[in-house]
Write a protein that holds these residues in place. Structure first.
Motif, PDB file in Angstrom:
ATOM      1  N   ALA A   3       0.828  -1.203   0.000  1.00  0.00           N
ATOM      2  CA  ALA A   3       0.000   0.000   0.000  1.00  0.00           C
ATOM      3  C   ALA A   3       0.868   1.261   0.000  1.00  0.00           C
ATOM      4  N   GLN A   4       1.962   1.235   0.783  1.00  0.00           N
ATOM      5  CA  GLN A   4       2.863   2.377   0.817  1.00  0.00           C
ATOM      6  C   GLN A   4       3.527   2.599  -0.546  1.00  0.00           C
ATOM      7  N   ALA A   5       3.909   1.514  -1.191  1.00  0.00           N
ATOM      8  CA  ALA A   5       4.536   1.633  -2.503  1.00  0.00           C
ATOM      9  C   ALA A   5       3.564   2.200  -3.531  1.00  0.00           C
ATOM     10  N   ARG A   6       2.298   1.789  -3.451  1.00  0.00           N
ATOM     11  CA  ARG A   6       1.282   2.313  -4.373  1.00  0.00           C
ATOM     12  C   ARG A   6       1.018   3.793  -4.118  1.00  0.00           C
ATOM     13  N   ALA A   7       1.067   4.186  -2.843  1.00  0.00           N
ATOM     14  CA  ALA A   7       0.867   5.599  -2.519  1.00  0.00           C
ATOM     15  C   ALA A   7       1.985   6.445  -3.108  1.00  0.00           C
TER      16      ALA A   7
ATOM     17  N   GLN B 171       1.708   9.455  -6.089  1.00  0.00           N
ATOM     18  CA  GLN B 171       2.191  10.814  -5.840  1.00  0.00           C
ATOM     19  C   GLN B 171       3.196  11.249  -6.908  1.00  0.00           C
ATOM     20  N   VAL B 172       3.953  10.301  -7.414  1.00  0.00           N
ATOM     21  CA  VAL B 172       4.978  10.627  -8.412  1.00  0.00           C
ATOM     22  C   VAL B 172       4.432  10.272  -9.795  1.00  0.00           C
ATOM     23  N   VAL B 173       3.545  11.120 -10.304  1.00  0.00           N
ATOM     24  CA  VAL B 173       2.906  10.850 -11.591  1.00  0.00           C
ATOM     25  C   VAL B 173       3.920  10.942 -12.727  1.00  0.00           C
TER      26      VAL B 173
ATOM     27  N   SER C 121       8.902   4.451 -13.201  1.00  0.00           N
ATOM     28  CA  SER C 121       9.813   4.162 -12.096  1.00  0.00           C
ATOM     29  C   SER C 121       9.054   3.726 -10.859  1.00  0.00           C
ATOM     30  N   GLY C 122       7.884   4.354 -10.658  1.00  0.00           N
ATOM     31  CA  GLY C 122       7.074   3.995  -9.502  1.00  0.00           C
ATOM     32  C   GLY C 122       6.570   2.576  -9.583  1.00  0.00           C
TER      33      GLY C 122
ATOM     34  N   VAL D 232       6.977  -0.524  -6.790  1.00  0.00           N
ATOM     35  CA  VAL D 232       5.926  -1.378  -6.250  1.00  0.00           C
ATOM     36  C   VAL D 232       6.318  -2.845  -6.364  1.00  0.00           C
ATOM     37  N   LYS D 233       6.833  -3.213  -7.516  1.00  0.00           N
ATOM     38  CA  LYS D 233       7.217  -4.599  -7.723  1.00  0.00           C
ATOM     39  C   LYS D 233       8.337  -5.014  -6.780  1.00  0.00           C
ATOM     40  N   LYS D 234       9.307  -4.115  -6.586  1.00  0.00           N
ATOM     41  CA  LYS D 234      10.402  -4.425  -5.677  1.00  0.00           C
ATOM     42  C   LYS D 234       9.908  -4.587  -4.249  1.00  0.00           C
ATOM     43  N   ALA D 235       9.024  -3.683  -3.807  1.00  0.00           N
ATOM     44  CA  ALA D 235       8.488  -3.778  -2.455  1.00  0.00           C
ATOM     45  C   ALA D 235       7.703  -5.069  -2.279  1.00  0.00           C
ATOM     46  N   GLU D 236       6.915  -5.405  -3.310  1.00  0.00           N
ATOM     47  CA  GLU D 236       6.127  -6.627  -3.239  1.00  0.00           C
ATOM     48  C   GLU D 236       7.026  -7.863  -3.173  1.00  0.00           C
ATOM     49  N   MET D 237       8.042  -7.893  -4.015  1.00  0.00           N
ATOM     50  CA  MET D 237       8.940  -9.038  -4.037  1.00  0.00           C
ATOM     51  C   MET D 237       9.729  -9.157  -2.735  1.00  0.00           C
ATOM     52  N   LYS D 238      10.142  -8.027  -2.183  1.00  0.00           N
ATOM     53  CA  LYS D 238      10.910  -8.048  -0.942  1.00  0.00           C
ATOM     54  C   LYS D 238      10.071  -8.575   0.213  1.00  0.00           C
ATOM     55  N   ALA D 239       8.829  -8.097   0.312  1.00  0.00           N
ATOM     56  CA  ALA D 239       7.949  -8.563   1.386  1.00  0.00           C
ATOM     57  C   ALA D 239       7.626 -10.046   1.218  1.00  0.00           C
ATOM     58  N   ALA D 240       7.281 -10.435  -0.006  1.00  0.00           N
ATOM     59  CA  ALA D 240       6.960 -11.840  -0.258  1.00  0.00           C
ATOM     60  C   ALA D 240       8.177 -12.730  -0.056  1.00  0.00           C
ATOM     61  N   GLY D 241       9.358 -12.246  -0.463  1.00  0.00           N
ATOM     62  CA  GLY D 241      10.573 -13.033  -0.304  1.00  0.00           C
ATOM     63  C   GLY D 241      10.919 -13.275   1.152  1.00  0.00           C
ATOM     64  N   THR D 242      10.818 -12.221   1.966  1.00  0.00           N
ATOM     65  CA  THR D 242      11.099 -12.357   3.390  1.00  0.00           C
ATOM     66  C   THR D 242      10.146 -13.351   4.037  1.00  0.00           C
TER      67      THR D 242
END
Length: 327
Positions: A217-221, A225-227, A232-233, A237-247
Motif C-alpha cells: 500500500a505504501q509503494a502504491r501511494a 504521488q509521483v505521476v 519508475s514507480g 511497487v514490484k520491488k516492495a512486493e517481491m521483498k515482502a513476499a521473499g522475506t
C-alpha cells in the motif's frame, strides 16, 4: 537381551547392554565430515553476529537485541548440541541417564527460545512497518531486553514441565544400557506441536502478511504521488512486493522444512522418539535451522557485511572501532 554372535557391546559385562552403532567406514566418514562442517559453520556465523552486535555501539538497537538472542540460542546449538550428536554417531552413551535427560531438556529449551525469538522479531518488524511513528516509544531497548529474558525463562519452565516425567525417572525410555533415548508421549507431543510449531508459524504468517499488505500500500501511494515518474514507480511497487513476499517465504518455508519432519510422528498420532546416538535426519534438519538463521536474519543487512570485513581484518581491535558508523 539377545545379541548376534560377534557383535560389539557397549558394556560387555552387562546382560542388557546395547550393541555399538555400526556404519560402513566410508559412510561414517561422510557423516562425520558433513555434520562437523555444519557445526563449525553454525558456530562461525552466529559468532560473527554476536561479535558484531555486541561490539559496535550503533548496532545496539531493540531489533538487533532480538537478533543477538537468536544468535546466542543458535550458537548453543552449534557448540553444545551438534558436537554431542556427532560424537555418538558410532559410539555408545557413557554419560548416564541423568546427563542424557538434561541434554534433551537443554536441547528443547534452546529450540523453544529460538522459536520464541523469531516470533518477537516478527512483532518488531510488524510494528516498525505498520506503526512507524509510535515505534520508538513502543519498542525500546529496555522492553526488548525484558522480552528476551521472558523468552528464555518461559522456555526453561515450559521444557521442565513438558519433560517432568523424564526428569523424575531418567532413562525410562531406554531399552538397554548405552542408549540415550527420550520418548515424548502423544499428548505431550501435541502440546509441543501447538506451542512450538503451529502457533509460532501462524503468528509469523499473519504478521508478515500484514507487513506485505502495508508495504504494498505504501509503494502504491508513492507511485500515485509521483505521476511524472510513473514507470519508475511501478518498478518500486514490484520491488516492495517481491521483498515482502521473499522475506515471508524464506522465514516460513525454511522453518517448515527444518521442523516438519520432527513433528511428523505427532501429526500421524504416534509417540516421538529421539535418540542421541543416531544422526537422525529430522533432528539435524531442526538443528540446521540454527545454521540458516544468521543467513536469513543477518546476511540481508548491509551492516553485517561491513562488520564481517572489520572483524576478519581485525580492525575491531583498533581504538575507537566501537564507534564506527555502519548504517
Amino acid at each position: 537381551m539377545e545379541t548376534p554372535e560377534g557383535a560389539e557391546l557397549c558394556f560387555p559385562r552387562l546382560n542388557n547392554s546395547c550393541r555399538k552403532p555400526s556404519h560402513p567406514h566410508t559412510q561414517a566418514m561422510l557423516i562425520y565430515v558433513l555434520l562437523s562442517s555444519i557445526s563449525i559453520i553454525t558456530v562461525a556465523l552466529n559468532l560473527l553476529v554476536i561479535i558484531s552486535i555486541s561490539h559496535f555501539r550503533q548496532l545496539h538497537t531493540p531489533t538487533n537485541l532480538l537478533l543477538l538472542s537468536l544468535a546466542i540460542s543458535d550458537l548453543f546449538v552449534g557448540v553444545l548440541l551438534m558436537p554431542v550428536e556427532i560424537i555418538y554417531v558410532e559410539k555408545c552413551w557413557f554419560l548416564g541417564d541423568i546427563v542424557c535427560t538434561l541434554y534433551y531438556v537443554l536441547d528443547y529449551m534452546i529450540t523453544s527460545a529460538s522459536v520464541a525469538t523469531m516470533v518477537l522479531i516478527s512483532f518488531d518488524r510488524y510494528i516498525a512497518i505498520c506503526d512507524p511513528l509510535r515505534y520508538p516509544t513502543r519498542v525500546t531497548k529496555r522492553r526488548a531486553q525484558v522480552c528476551v529474558c521472558l523468552c528464555w525463562v518461559c522456555s526453561v519452565f515450559y521444557r521442565i514441565l513438558l519433560m517432568n516425567d523424564h526428569l523424575q525417572q531418567p532413562g525410562r525410555s531406554c531399552s538397554c544400557s548405552g542408549e540415550c533415548v527420550v520418548v515424548i508421549s502423544y499428548i505431550a507431543g501435541v502440546v509441543d506441536l501447538v506451542f512450538t510449531f503451529i502457533l509460532p508459524i501462524a503468528v509469523i504468517i499473519v504478521l508478515y502478511l500484514r507487513v506485505f499488505v502495508v508495504a504494498l500500500a505504501q509503494a502504491r501511494a508513492i507511485r500515485s504521488q509521483v505521476v511524472a515518474a510513473q514507470r519508475s514507480g511501478t518498478v518500486t511497487v514490484k520491488k516492495a512486493e517481491m521483498k515482502a513476499a521473499g522475506t515471508l517465504g524464506i522465514v516460513v518455508v525454511v522453518f517448515l522444512i527444518c521442523f516438519c519432519p520432527y513433528y511428523l510422528p505427532t501429526l500421524a498420532g504416534e509417540d516421538t522418539s529421539v535418540d542421541a546416538s543416531s544422526a537422525a535426519v529430522e533432528i539435524w534438519l531442526a538443528h540446521f535451522n540454527s545454521c540458516l538463521n544468521p543467513v536469513i536474519y543477518a546476511f540481508f543487512y548491509p551492516w553485517f557485511r561491513k562488520c564481517i570485513k572489520l572483524i576478519l581484518t581485525l580492525k575491531i581491535l583498533k581504538p575507537g572501532s566501537r564507534d564506527i558508523k555502519l548504517l
